[in-house]
Design an enzyme around this catalytic site. Sequence first.
Site, PDB file in Angstrom:
ATOM      1  N   GLY A 205      30.735 116.276  29.642  1.00  0.00           N
ATOM      2  CA  GLY A 205      31.513 115.304  28.887  1.00  0.00           C
ATOM      3  C   GLY A 205      31.669 115.668  27.429  1.00  0.00           C
ATOM      4  O   GLY A 205      32.775 115.620  26.871  1.00  0.00           O
TER       5      GLY A 205
ATOM      6  N   GLY B 182      25.401 116.250  22.373  1.00  0.00           N
ATOM      7  CA  GLY B 182      25.321 116.720  23.749  1.00  0.00           C
ATOM      8  C   GLY B 182      26.515 117.583  24.112  1.00  0.00           C
ATOM      9  O   GLY B 182      27.665 117.170  23.943  1.00  0.00           O
TER      10      GLY B 182
ATOM     11  N   ASP C 145      26.451 110.633  31.874  1.00  0.00           N
ATOM     12  CA  ASP C 145      25.243 109.955  32.341  1.00  0.00           C
ATOM     13  C   ASP C 145      24.664 109.020  31.293  1.00  0.00           C
ATOM     14  O   ASP C 145      23.763 108.234  31.593  1.00  0.00           O
ATOM     15  CB  ASP C 145      24.183 110.985  32.725  1.00  0.00           C
ATOM     16  CG  ASP C 145      24.520 111.716  34.014  1.00  0.00           C
ATOM     17  OD1 ASP C 145      25.263 111.127  34.823  1.00  0.00           O
ATOM     18  OD2 ASP C 145      24.051 112.850  34.207  1.00  0.00           O
TER      19      ASP C 145
ATOM     20  N   GLY D  82      27.095 118.862  27.248  1.00  0.00           N
ATOM     21  CA  GLY D  82      27.244 118.937  28.695  1.00  0.00           C
ATOM     22  C   GLY D  82      28.717 118.870  29.058  1.00  0.00           C
ATOM     23  O   GLY D  82      29.605 119.138  28.242  1.00  0.00           O
TER      24      GLY D  82
ATOM     25  N   GLU E 125      20.980 120.189  49.124  1.00  0.00           N
ATOM     26  CA  GLU E 125      21.271 121.591  48.832  1.00  0.00           C
ATOM     27  C   GLU E 125      19.991 122.383  48.614  1.00  0.00           C
ATOM     28  O   GLU E 125      19.864 123.535  49.054  1.00  0.00           O
ATOM     29  CB  GLU E 125      22.187 121.677  47.616  1.00  0.00           C
ATOM     30  CG  GLU E 125      23.584 121.138  47.899  1.00  0.00           C
ATOM     31  CD  GLU E 125      24.456 121.005  46.671  1.00  0.00           C
ATOM     32  OE1 GLU E 125      25.681 120.835  46.837  1.00  0.00           O
ATOM     33  OE2 GLU E 125      23.927 121.071  45.549  1.00  0.00           O
TER      34      GLU E 125
END
Length: 477
Positions: free
Chosen positions: A33, A29, A331, A31, A188
């Site tokens: 992190g 991953g 997450d 992302g 938003e």
Amino acid sequence: MPDTRPEAVSTTPLPADSVPSRPRVVIIGAGFGGLQAAQALDGAPVDVTVIDRENHHLFQPLLYQVATASLSPADIAWPIRGILRRQRNATVLMADVHAIDTRARMVHAGDIAIPYDQLILATGATHSYFGHDDWADAAPGLKRIEDATTIRRRLLLAFERAEMAGDDALRQRLLTFVVVGAGPTGVEMAGAIVEIARKILAPDFRRIDPRAARVVLVEAGPGILSSFPQDLAEYARTSLTAMGVEVLTGARVTACDADGVSVDLAEGQSPPPDSALVDGRIEAGTVVWGAGVVASPAARWIGGPQDRAGRIQVSPDLSVPGHPEIFAIGDTASVTGTDGKPVPGIAPAAKQMGAHVAALIRDRAAGKTASRHFTYRHEGDLATIGRRSAVVKRGRMTLTGYIGWLFWGVTHVYFLIGLRYRIAVAFKWAWDYMTLQRGARLITGTDHDGPVGQTATREPLVPHAAPQPQPARAEGS
């Protein structure tokens, strides 16, 4: 611990010349992190392999601006290889991980097996429909670029189809937009949709008045922005209402389809006057889902303990119980802070976890065996409500309105990757603010939505027919 070795998986180990002699760190991953961990290991005496199913890192906090035609995908996404190109100890693989053999310490991705000495799981989360996955087609969530472009297409197509429609009921349904979930993403999104309708698209159509569009924000809880202080949440609700967003709280979605949503109001709740909710139903042409998330299947890959959302329950140092060589961050992990509260699934938390795990791996590579507990530092809560309005809580500082909006914008631009992108996005926002234009209003791609004229009636168009707008609500500030 159950045997998690993959059964009947045909994979080939990486070629011998690509197997490093130093400690091998595999990060699944890229992302916030995962990328932070990889960059923090630059120059460390380890070899890093970053695996991601996409070839790009995505700045998710601004994904809703792609969905509402304010930014293009290239403004908020960058090739992972480009980001790590100068990091000599990093290798990037674009592959889809489907299994992990914790005994052999191998990651199975596609047709290859990647060995590891240290493993970081940063696989993120996806949409949760609370057991109703069949709602996904009717109500896309917002986690990937593909999600954003799908939502953008549906939003813009709704106005195009309304322009073609000859039936008032059909036109009203097409011009009704429902956003499910009133966290920061939902708030938003709702604010951005109403701004598109009432400020951006209003001069562009002849047979409809886009200002007649209705935007409904549906939240099952008692209020919006539940993670924010009550006064800021109430300010946001008042601002959304002034803009023309209908806010329904205590409203649980019980059904969702291509024609709208069914809603069950909590006891004692009643819809406001002239509500889009009629007999428990909101007829809508577009539904956007932002009500919940569920973790990736990483916990199942390793047979680790998990919470109700599928997040891996980690030790205080973010390692997986029983597997000190495996870490879960962002997450993917269920982490409790020193205050006893869950660490939120936001970008700053993921970046802090990535830096923490990288420091632990550096210590291990240096022969240090002492571990350290992860300490989360909350850097504040931010949410934009619309043009010139936002809410900010950072320590003792509280900002609202235009000042909050400026702070929100500067913060998000600062965290973009690369000076060129920061300048480009800042200029784009300034230009849009001054001209009320959005340059990314392209309808691209195809899905089951079909062609533009599909939902229109077969009545002949009247070349110079005057638009028949519904009464517009207050445009707000």
